[in-house]
Motif scaffolding. Structure first.
Motif, PDB file in Angstrom:
ATOM      1  N   ILE A 217      93.952-120.510 -19.916  1.00  9.44           N
ATOM      2  CA  ILE A 217      94.235-119.308 -20.386  1.00  9.44           C
ATOM      3  C   ILE A 217      94.532-118.400 -18.747  1.00  9.44           C
ATOM      4  N   TYR A 218      93.275-119.055 -17.500  1.00  7.71           N
ATOM      5  CA  TYR A 218      93.494-118.814 -15.842  1.00  7.71           C
ATOM      6  C   TYR A 218      92.977-119.426 -15.558  1.00  7.71           C
ATOM      7  N   ASN A 219      94.723-119.747 -14.486  1.00  5.25           N
ATOM      8  CA  ASN A 219      94.459-120.582 -13.277  1.00  5.25           C
ATOM      9  C   ASN A 219      94.153-119.827 -12.164  1.00  5.25           C
ATOM     10  N   GLN A 220      93.512-120.375 -11.278  1.00  6.56           N
ATOM     11  CA  GLN A 220      93.544-119.828 -10.079  1.00  6.56           C
ATOM     12  C   GLN A 220      94.753-120.409  -9.054  1.00  6.56           C
ATOM     13  N   ALA A 221      95.486-121.953  -9.049  1.00  5.82           N
ATOM     14  CA  ALA A 221      96.580-121.377  -7.992  1.00  5.82           C
ATOM     15  C   ALA A 221      97.530-120.121  -8.968  1.00  5.82           C
ATOM     16  N   ASP A 222      97.438-119.724 -10.288  1.00  8.75           N
ATOM     17  CA  ASP A 222      98.127-118.578 -10.200  1.00  8.75           C
ATOM     18  C   ASP A 222      98.190-117.674  -9.050  1.00  8.75           C
ATOM     19  N   ALA A 223      96.684-117.481  -8.433  1.00 13.32           N
ATOM     20  CA  ALA A 223      96.232-116.079  -7.672  1.00 13.32           C
ATOM     21  C   ALA A 223      97.223-116.328  -6.706  1.00 13.32           C
ATOM     22  N   ALA A 224      97.289-117.642  -5.718  1.00 10.86           N
ATOM     23  CA  ALA A 224      97.468-117.189  -4.784  1.00 10.86           C
ATOM     24  C   ALA A 224      98.987-117.230  -4.723  1.00 10.86           C
ATOM     25  N   GLY A 225     100.084-117.297  -5.560  1.00  6.72           N
ATOM     26  CA  GLY A 225     101.530-116.901  -5.702  1.00  6.72           C
ATOM     27  C   GLY A 225     101.740-115.095  -6.063  1.00  6.72           C
ATOM     28  N   PHE A 226     101.012-114.751  -6.931  1.00 11.69           N
ATOM     29  CA  PHE A 226     100.013-113.489  -6.974  1.00 11.69           C
ATOM     30  C   PHE A 226      99.910-112.675  -6.077  1.00 11.69           C
ATOM     31  N   ILE A 227      99.185-112.546  -5.334  1.00 12.88           N
ATOM     32  CA  ILE A 227      98.920-112.356  -4.098  1.00 12.88           C
ATOM     33  C   ILE A 227      99.971-112.424  -2.274  1.00 12.88           C
ATOM     34  N   ARG A 228     101.010-113.808  -3.174  1.00 13.03           N
ATOM     35  CA  ARG A 228     101.704-113.462  -2.061  1.00 13.03           C
ATOM     36  C   ARG A 228     102.720-112.672  -2.258  1.00 13.03           C
ATOM     37  N   LEU A 229     103.034-112.322  -3.736  1.00 11.62           N
ATOM     38  CA  LEU A 229     104.245-111.414  -4.046  1.00 11.62           C
ATOM     39  C   LEU A 229     103.036-109.394  -4.159  1.00 11.62           C
ATOM     40  N   TYR A 230     102.674-109.970  -3.990  1.00  7.93           N
ATOM     41  CA  TYR A 230     101.835-108.182  -4.534  1.00  7.93           C
ATOM     42  C   TYR A 230     101.171-108.067  -2.661  1.00  7.93           C
ATOM     43  N   GLY A 231     101.626-108.427  -1.658  1.00  7.87           N
ATOM     44  CA  GLY A 231     101.364-108.319  -0.452  1.00  7.87           C
ATOM     45  C   GLY A 231     102.597-108.165   0.313  1.00  7.87           C
ATOM     46  N   LEU A 232     103.748-108.233  -0.099  1.00  4.63           N
ATOM     47  CA  LEU A 232     104.712-108.581   0.422  1.00  4.63           C
ATOM     48  C   LEU A 232     105.609-107.160   1.308  1.00  4.63           C
ATOM     49  N   PRO A 233     105.318-105.864   0.339  1.00  3.77           N
ATOM     50  CA  PRO A 233     105.738-104.943   0.985  1.00  3.77           C
ATOM     51  C   PRO A 233     104.750-104.865   2.265  1.00  3.77           C
ATOM     52  N   THR A 234     103.672-104.853   2.266  1.00  3.12           N
ATOM     53  CA  THR A 234     103.019-105.367   3.589  1.00  3.12           C
ATOM     54  C   THR A 234     102.936-105.723   4.718  1.00  3.12           C
ATOM     55  N   ARG A 235     103.450-107.222   4.108  1.00  4.66           N
ATOM     56  CA  ARG A 235     104.115-107.989   5.413  1.00  4.66           C
ATOM     57  C   ARG A 235     105.776-107.541   5.691  1.00  4.66           C
ATOM     58  N   VAL A 236     106.601-106.448   5.036  1.00  5.11           N
ATOM     59  CA  VAL A 236     107.766-106.594   4.945  1.00  5.11           C
ATOM     60  C   VAL A 236     107.755-105.456   6.040  1.00  5.11           C
ATOM     61  N   ARG A 237     106.296-104.841   6.038  1.00  9.41           N
ATOM     62  CA  ARG A 237     105.861-103.722   6.706  1.00  9.41           C
ATOM     63  C   ARG A 237     106.096-103.974   8.434  1.00  9.41           C
ATOM     64  N   ALA A 238     105.022-105.399   8.245  1.00  7.77           N
ATOM     65  CA  ALA A 238     104.289-105.538   9.566  1.00  7.77           C
ATOM     66  C   ALA A 238     105.519-106.277  10.420  1.00  7.77           C
ATOM     67  N   MET A 239     106.711-106.324   9.484  1.00  3.32           N
ATOM     68  CA  MET A 239     107.612-107.901  10.495  1.00  3.32           C
ATOM     69  C   MET A 239     108.442-106.486  10.770  1.00  3.32           C
ATOM     70  N   LEU A 240     108.261-104.895  10.587  1.00  8.94           N
ATOM     71  CA  LEU A 240     109.885-104.401  11.125  1.00  8.94           C
ATOM     72  C   LEU A 240     108.399-103.432  12.260  1.00  8.94           C
ATOM     73  N   GLY A 241     107.528-104.163  12.528  1.00 11.68           N
ATOM     74  CA  GLY A 241     106.139-103.105  13.341  1.00 11.68           C
ATOM     75  C   GLY A 241     107.016-104.335  14.326  1.00 11.68           C
ATOM     76  N   ARG A 242     107.069-105.847  14.256  1.00 12.70           N
ATOM     77  CA  ARG A 242     107.187-106.657  15.674  1.00 12.70           C
ATOM     78  C   ARG A 242     108.628-107.045  15.328  1.00 12.70           C
ATOM     79  N   GLY A 243     109.576-105.954  14.971  1.00 14.52           N
ATOM     80  CA  GLY A 243     111.198-105.571  15.023  1.00 14.52           C
ATOM     81  C   GLY A 243     111.744-107.294  14.805  1.00 14.52           C
ATOM     82  N   VAL A 244     111.411-107.921  13.776  1.00 13.62           N
ATOM     83  CA  VAL A 244     111.815-108.688  13.052  1.00 13.62           C
ATOM     84  C   VAL A 244     112.754-108.323  11.950  1.00 13.62           C
TER      85      VAL A 244
END
Length: 142
Positions: free
Chosen positions: A115-142
């Motif tokens: 039922i649970y596959n640990q590999a699923d967590a990596a994709g979820f973490i990247r997706l869930y953290g997307l707004p934070t990554r976008v905000r960080a990119m804006l702060g660096r002018g990217v």
């Protein structure tokens, strides 16, 4: 405690409800097993409004009746047993079980399984953290 009365004055009072505390603790433990996080959050928000309505004498208010319908629906599977330990005015949970428990050891152990596959967590973490990554990119002018 000092409380705010409906009419605007403050008053002092002492409330002791050992039986209520015991029942509330047991019910809360069953909720933690049988309700999902979002449902518990909504239930907790509605409980405050429910208390306000009842305190204000609005027992026959349609809103209160609607909240009762919600509570009846979400508690359809809230059954089981809870063992509590009482000691010197405190209450602690010794065990809890329910035939409708949402807890599954085969999922929550985080071991590789069907039922649970640990590999699923990596994709979820990247997706869930997307707004934070976008905000960080804006702060660096990217």
């Amino acid at each position: 405690m000092v409380e705010n009365r409906l009419v605007g004055m403050k008053s002092r009072g002492v409330y002791e409800t050992p039986g209520g505390t015991i029942l509330w603790t047991a019910a809360r433990e069953l909720e933690s097993l049988t309700l999902d996080r979002e449902t518990m959050q909504v239930k907790d928000m509605l409980a405050l409004k429910y208390a306000e309505l009842v305190y204000a004498g609005r027992w026959f208010d349609p809103l209160r009746q609607s909240m009762d319908a919600f509570m009846e629906k979400i508690t359809e599977t809230m059954t089981g047993s809870v063992t509590l330990k009482l000691y010197k005015g405190s209450v602690s949970v010794a065990s809890r079980k329910s035939p409708y428990s949402l807890y599954r050891e085969d999922i929550s152990s985080f071991e590789n399984g069907l039922i649970y596959n640990q590999a699923d967590a990596a994709g979820f973490i990247r997706l869930y953290g997307l707004p934070t990554r976008v905000r960080a990119m804006l702060g660096r002018g990217v």
